[in-house]
Design a protein around this motif. Sequence first.
Motif, short mmCIF file in Angstrom:
data_model
loop_
_atom_site.label_atom_id
_atom_site.label_comp_id
_atom_site.label_asym_id
_atom_site.label_seq_id
_atom_site.Cartn_x
_atom_site.Cartn_y
_atom_site.Cartn_z
N VAL A 163 0.83 -1.22 0.00
CA VAL A 163 0.00 0.00 0.00
C VAL A 163 0.86 1.27 0.00
O VAL A 163 0.34 2.36 -0.20
CB VAL A 163 -1.00 0.02 1.19
CG1 VAL A 163 -1.87 -1.22 1.19
CG2 VAL A 163 -0.31 0.21 2.52
N PHE A 164 2.17 1.12 0.21
CA PHE A 164 3.05 2.30 0.27
C PHE A 164 3.93 2.45 -0.96
O PHE A 164 4.92 3.17 -0.93
CB PHE A 164 3.91 2.25 1.54
CG PHE A 164 3.09 2.22 2.81
CD1 PHE A 164 2.40 3.36 3.23
CD2 PHE A 164 2.98 1.07 3.56
CE1 PHE A 164 1.64 3.34 4.39
CE2 PHE A 164 2.21 1.03 4.73
CZ PHE A 164 1.53 2.18 5.14
N ARG A 207 3.39 4.01 -3.71
CA ARG A 207 3.37 5.37 -4.23
C ARG A 207 4.42 6.26 -3.56
O ARG A 207 4.89 7.25 -4.13
CB ARG A 207 1.97 5.97 -4.02
CG ARG A 207 1.60 7.10 -4.96
CD ARG A 207 0.23 7.67 -4.57
NE ARG A 207 0.31 8.48 -3.37
CZ ARG A 207 0.44 9.80 -3.37
NH1 ARG A 207 0.49 10.45 -4.51
NH2 ARG A 207 0.51 10.48 -2.24
N ARG A 242 5.30 12.34 7.84
CA ARG A 242 3.88 12.74 7.86
C ARG A 242 3.12 11.93 8.90
O ARG A 242 2.30 12.47 9.64
CB ARG A 242 3.25 12.55 6.47
CG ARG A 242 3.61 13.63 5.47
CD ARG A 242 2.76 13.55 4.21
NE ARG A 242 3.05 12.40 3.35
CZ ARG A 242 4.06 12.33 2.49
NH1 ARG A 242 4.89 13.34 2.36
NH2 ARG A 242 4.24 11.25 1.75
N HIS A 276 -7.53 7.65 4.87
CA HIS A 276 -7.11 6.24 4.85
C HIS A 276 -8.14 5.34 4.17
O HIS A 276 -7.78 4.34 3.55
CB HIS A 276 -6.78 5.76 6.27
CG HIS A 276 -5.47 6.29 6.76
ND1 HIS A 276 -5.32 7.56 7.27
CD2 HIS A 276 -4.22 5.73 6.76
CE1 HIS A 276 -4.03 7.75 7.58
NE2 HIS A 276 -3.36 6.66 7.29
N ARG A 278 -7.58 4.64 0.50
CA ARG A 278 -6.33 3.98 0.08
C ARG A 278 -6.57 2.49 -0.06
O ARG A 278 -6.80 1.78 0.93
CB ARG A 278 -5.21 4.24 1.10
CG ARG A 278 -4.90 5.71 1.33
CD ARG A 278 -4.20 6.32 0.15
NE ARG A 278 -3.86 7.73 0.43
CZ ARG A 278 -3.24 8.51 -0.46
NH1 ARG A 278 -2.90 8.05 -1.63
NH2 ARG A 278 -2.97 9.77 -0.15
N PHE A 300 -3.95 -1.67 11.36
CA PHE A 300 -3.97 -0.68 12.44
C PHE A 300 -3.83 -1.34 13.80
O PHE A 300 -3.21 -0.79 14.71
CB PHE A 300 -5.23 0.19 12.35
CG PHE A 300 -5.06 1.31 11.37
CD1 PHE A 300 -4.64 2.55 11.80
CD2 PHE A 300 -5.27 1.11 10.02
CE1 PHE A 300 -4.44 3.59 10.89
CE2 PHE A 300 -5.07 2.13 9.11
CZ PHE A 300 -4.66 3.37 9.54
C1 HEM Z 1 -0.98 8.41 4.67
C2 HEM Z 1 -1.06 9.18 9.44
C3 HEM Z 1 -1.26 4.40 10.21
C4 HEM Z 1 -1.59 3.65 5.44
C5 HEM Z 1 -0.95 9.01 5.89
C6 HEM Z 1 -0.82 10.44 6.11
C7 HEM Z 1 -0.85 10.66 7.43
C8 HEM Z 1 -0.99 9.38 8.08
C9 HEM Z 1 -0.75 12.01 8.15
C10 HEM Z 1 -0.71 11.47 4.99
C11 HEM Z 1 -2.11 11.78 4.54
C12 HEM Z 1 -2.15 12.36 3.16
O1 HEM Z 1 -1.37 13.28 2.86
O2 HEM Z 1 -2.95 11.87 2.33
C13 HEM Z 1 -1.13 7.94 10.05
C14 HEM Z 1 -1.10 7.75 11.48
C15 HEM Z 1 -1.15 6.40 11.70
C16 HEM Z 1 -1.21 5.76 10.41
C17 HEM Z 1 -1.01 8.87 12.51
C18 HEM Z 1 -1.12 5.64 13.00
C19 HEM Z 1 -0.41 6.02 14.04
C20 HEM Z 1 -1.37 3.78 8.99
C21 HEM Z 1 -1.47 2.35 8.79
C22 HEM Z 1 -1.57 2.13 7.45
C23 HEM Z 1 -1.53 3.42 6.80
C24 HEM Z 1 -1.47 1.30 9.91
C25 HEM Z 1 -1.71 0.82 6.70
C26 HEM Z 1 -0.86 -0.16 6.82
C27 HEM Z 1 -1.42 4.85 4.81
C28 HEM Z 1 -1.35 5.04 3.36
C29 HEM Z 1 -1.16 6.41 3.15
C30 HEM Z 1 -1.13 7.05 4.47
C31 HEM Z 1 -1.46 3.94 2.30
C32 HEM Z 1 -0.99 7.12 1.80
C33 HEM Z 1 0.46 7.03 1.34
C34 HEM Z 1 0.63 7.83 0.06
O3 HEM Z 1 0.82 9.05 0.14
O4 HEM Z 1 0.55 7.22 -1.00
N1 HEM Z 1 -1.05 8.39 7.11
N2 HEM Z 1 -1.21 6.72 9.43
N3 HEM Z 1 -1.42 4.40 7.76
N4 HEM Z 1 -1.28 6.09 5.43
FE1 HEM Z 1 -1.32 6.40 7.41
#
Ligand code: HEM
Length: 148
Positions: A50-51, A53, A70, A99, A102, A110
């Motif tokens: 999923v990461f 990108r 971020r 989220h 995505r 999570f």
């Molecule tokens: C993107 C926070 C956990 C998957 C982001 C962004 C933030 C964030 C601030 C950027 C948002 C944006 O600009 O669109 C967090 C926090 C988490 C957390 C605070 C827990 C402490 C997770 C988990 C997953 C996940 C567990 C999945 C395994 C993603 C994905 C993106 C993302 C796929 C987009 C990446 C991209 O830019 O292509 N998250 N996240 N996140 N997060 Fe999380």
Amino acid sequence: SKYCSNADANLVINQWQQVSSPDAAAKSKLTGGQAVFKKLFALAPGAVDVFKRVNVDNFDSPEFSAHIMRVMGGLDILINYLNDPETLEQMLDHLAGQHAVREGVTAAAFELMANVLIGGLPKVVEDFNPDAWSNCLTPILNGIAAGL
Ligand code: HEM
């Protein structure tokens, strides 16, 4: 409220300062975040996809470091708003929307992330209080995962 008590919130905010304050180098947030994602990927290899990108294929790339910052920056803001449940709720709703869209992001990931944080933070936080941290982090992680 569904969030942690003010007493738990104050304890967590103070303990988080040990790793997130401006004088704790910004670098420690990156290395801590890298440790969290390494552990997450070890436990759930499928989560890597999923990461793509953000260039997860090159874990140490500027793109993936920026993603980690971020996430860590987001976590930092959320923790510091534990005493303001109404604003916290809006932040979590917003992150939940970001989220939910995505592809491949799961609630199970999570749950793993919560476990990784609770398991890793005692290594960097003095007098780590597992109950307070669990009470405060669980609704935060659930809140971001709410739309999954
Ligand atoms: C993107 C926070 C956990 C998957 C982001 C962004 C933030 C964030 C601030 C950027 C948002 C944006 O600009 O669109 C967090 C926090 C988490 C957390 C605070 C827990 C402490 C997770 C988990 C997953 C996940 C567990 C999945 C395994 C993603 C994905 C993106 C993302 C796929 C987009 C990446 C991209 O830019 O292509 N998250 N996240 N996140 N997060 Fe999380």
